[in-house]
Design a protein around this motif. Structure first.
Motif, PDB file in Angstrom:
ATOM      1  N   GLY A 169       7.067 -11.301 -25.262  1.00 52.66           N
ATOM      2  CA  GLY A 169       6.749  -9.753 -25.716  1.00 52.66           C
ATOM      3  C   GLY A 169       5.941  -9.135 -24.277  1.00 52.66           C
ATOM      4  N   TYR A 170       5.158 -10.008 -23.656  1.00 59.87           N
ATOM      5  CA  TYR A 170       4.572  -9.527 -22.599  1.00 59.87           C
ATOM      6  C   TYR A 170       5.392  -9.126 -21.419  1.00 59.87           C
ATOM      7  CZ  TYR A 170       0.559 -10.912 -25.381  1.00 59.87           C
ATOM      8  OH  TYR A 170      -0.374 -10.941 -26.455  1.00 59.87           O
ATOM      9  N   PHE A 171       6.261  -9.947 -21.362  1.00 57.50           N
ATOM     10  CA  PHE A 171       7.291  -9.833 -20.130  1.00 57.50           C
ATOM     11  C   PHE A 171       8.364  -8.652 -20.422  1.00 57.50           C
ATOM     12  CE2 PHE A 171       6.960 -14.749 -18.727  1.00 57.50           C
ATOM     13  CZ  PHE A 171       6.255 -14.369 -17.726  1.00 57.50           C
ATOM     14  N   GLU A 172       8.582  -8.528 -21.830  1.00 54.97           N
ATOM     15  CA  GLU A 172       9.353  -7.513 -21.860  1.00 54.97           C
ATOM     16  C   GLU A 172       8.691  -6.046 -21.669  1.00 54.97           C
ATOM     17  OE1 GLU A 172      10.447  -8.260 -25.826  1.00 54.97           O
ATOM     18  OE2 GLU A 172      12.212  -9.330 -25.527  1.00 54.97           O
ATOM     19  N   ASP A 173       7.508  -6.103 -21.904  1.00 52.84           N
ATOM     20  CA  ASP A 173       6.346  -4.797 -21.686  1.00 52.84           C
ATOM     21  C   ASP A 173       6.222  -4.453 -20.336  1.00 52.84           C
ATOM     22  OD1 ASP A 173       6.440  -4.233 -24.144  1.00 52.84           O
ATOM     23  OD2 ASP A 173       4.414  -5.499 -24.601  1.00 52.84           O
ATOM     24  N   ILE A 174       6.679  -5.386 -19.159  1.00 52.39           N
ATOM     25  CA  ILE A 174       6.378  -5.186 -18.012  1.00 52.39           C
ATOM     26  C   ILE A 174       7.740  -4.555 -17.368  1.00 52.39           C
ATOM     27  CG2 ILE A 174       6.060  -6.225 -15.389  1.00 52.39           C
ATOM     28  CD1 ILE A 174       4.561  -8.581 -17.057  1.00 52.39           C
ATOM     29  N   SER A 175       7.525  -3.451 -16.692  1.00 55.25           N
ATOM     30  CA  SER A 175       8.702  -2.714 -16.115  1.00 55.25           C
ATOM     31  C   SER A 175       9.463  -3.528 -15.330  1.00 55.25           C
ATOM     32  CB  SER A 175       8.253  -1.381 -15.458  1.00 55.25           C
ATOM     33  OG  SER A 175       9.449  -0.839 -14.927  1.00 55.25           O
ATOM     34  N   PRO A 176      10.744  -3.938 -15.343  1.00 59.08           N
ATOM     35  CA  PRO A 176      11.383  -4.700 -14.336  1.00 59.08           C
ATOM     36  C   PRO A 176      11.448  -4.076 -12.969  1.00 59.08           C
ATOM     37  CG  PRO A 176      13.255  -3.972 -16.012  1.00 59.08           C
ATOM     38  CD  PRO A 176      11.757  -3.373 -16.263  1.00 59.08           C
ATOM     39  N   ASP A 177      11.488  -2.530 -12.954  1.00 65.29           N
ATOM     40  CA  ASP A 177      11.653  -1.747 -11.612  1.00 65.29           C
ATOM     41  C   ASP A 177      10.576  -2.433 -10.579  1.00 65.29           C
ATOM     42  OD1 ASP A 177      13.464  -0.314 -12.786  1.00 65.29           O
ATOM     43  OD2 ASP A 177      12.111   1.207 -13.248  1.00 65.29           O
ATOM     44  N   ILE A 178       9.334  -2.818 -11.298  1.00 62.02           N
ATOM     45  CA  ILE A 178       8.557  -3.410 -10.200  1.00 62.02           C
ATOM     46  C   ILE A 178       8.944  -4.884  -9.297  1.00 62.02           C
ATOM     47  CG2 ILE A 178       5.996  -4.284 -10.032  1.00 62.02           C
ATOM     48  CD1 ILE A 178       5.423  -2.877 -12.591  1.00 62.02           C
TER      49      ILE A 178
END
Length: 285
Positions: A169-178
């Motif tokens: 869940g925490y990885f999903e909340d991190i924007s993949p654009d970064i």
């Protein structure tokens, strides 16, 4: 308006005090019991004022329990060390396996991905007695019965699903654009994972690791069946206080205090990460 506000504050204060007393009273009472003898504990009516003794802690630390039936050998300190070894090793292994798996489930969509993730989570829901019989038979055939590695491996049924689903869940909340921007600068996927994704999800990983450690520390059934006395954790070692001369309530209370202390200190030390990790991603959008 002011009177109603004051009355509301008084009511909330009284209500919170009652809730605090309700939940803290058993803990305080066990702490007081750890400084009493069996005669003092079983006295009716119980008294808050008593002459404290350190005999219960001395018996646990020295390994010598004096009862009416004679002296008994205790392995409580060894059990306490076993709990630390088993829980720490289990969480470390679960983090090494679970964090990359959580990242893969969060970033990549593949066939049967959700099915596999839910299957791993179902291991957490399954009652331990459901898997104990086949596990014990497999462990005897593989030579893993009564080994640290065998217990650590079965503890993955507790720690791995918890870490996988919380950290995902925490990885999903991190924007993949970064991560995409970092990779466009010439860095590899592995570097983006270790230098960007993992540090950003650090509080969540710490919270998942802490919760997994507590669940592993509190486990009873797996170690009871799959380990002998010299490898059993403190939860199983507490059975030694039920002796032929009766139940040693004072030693049990002292054992509870000593067994709770490590997890309590760890939670206090990591409370900032725990609060931040559990609240991360609570608000989406």
């Amino acid at each position: 308006m002011d009177h109603s506000t004051l009355a509301g504050r008084i009511f909330r204060g009284v209500a919170l005090s009652l809730v605090l007393v309700f939940f803290m009273f058993p803990i305080v009472w066990i702490f007081l019991m750890s400084f009493q003898t069996n005669e003092q504990i079983l006295r009716i009516p119980p008294r808050l004022l008593f002459e404290p003794t350190l005999a219960n802690y001395e018996a646990l630390i020295s390994g010598q329990l004096r009862t009416a039936a004679g002296n008994l050998q205790l392995t409580f300190m060894r059990n306490l060390m076993n709990s630390f070894i088993l829980s720490s090793a289990s969480v470390i292994l679960a983090l090494l396996l679970g964090v990359p798996a959580a990242y893969a489930f969060a970033r990549f969509k593949f066939r049967l991905g959700e099915t596999i993730a839910f299957t791993l989570l179902s291991f957490r829901f399954a009652p331990p007695l459901l898997v104990l019989l086949p596990l014990s038979l497999y462990y005897q055939q593989l030579g893993l019965n009564d080994t640290y590695f065998g217990i650590v491996w079965v503890y993955q049924l507790i720690a791995l699903p918890l870490i996988l689903w919380i950290v995902r869940g925490y990885f999903e909340d991190i924007s993949p654009d970064i991560e995409h921007a970092y990779r466009l600068a010439g860095h590899s996927w592995r570097e983006a994972f270790t230098r960007i994704a993992v540090p950003l999800a650090g509080p969540g990983i710490a919270a998942a690791g802490l919760l997994s450690f507590i669940f592993c520390w509190n486990n009873f059934v797996f170690a009871l069946i799959l380990a002998s006395a010299d490898k059993q954790p403190v939860t199983v070692g507490a059975l030694a206080f039920v002796t032929a001369s009766g139940i040693q309530y004072g030693q049990i209370a002292a054992a509870i205090v000593l067994s709770v202390t490590p997890t309590l200190l760890l939670a206090l030390y990591a409370q900032r990460y725990l609060v931040e990790g559990l609240s991360l991603g609570a608000v989406k959008g």
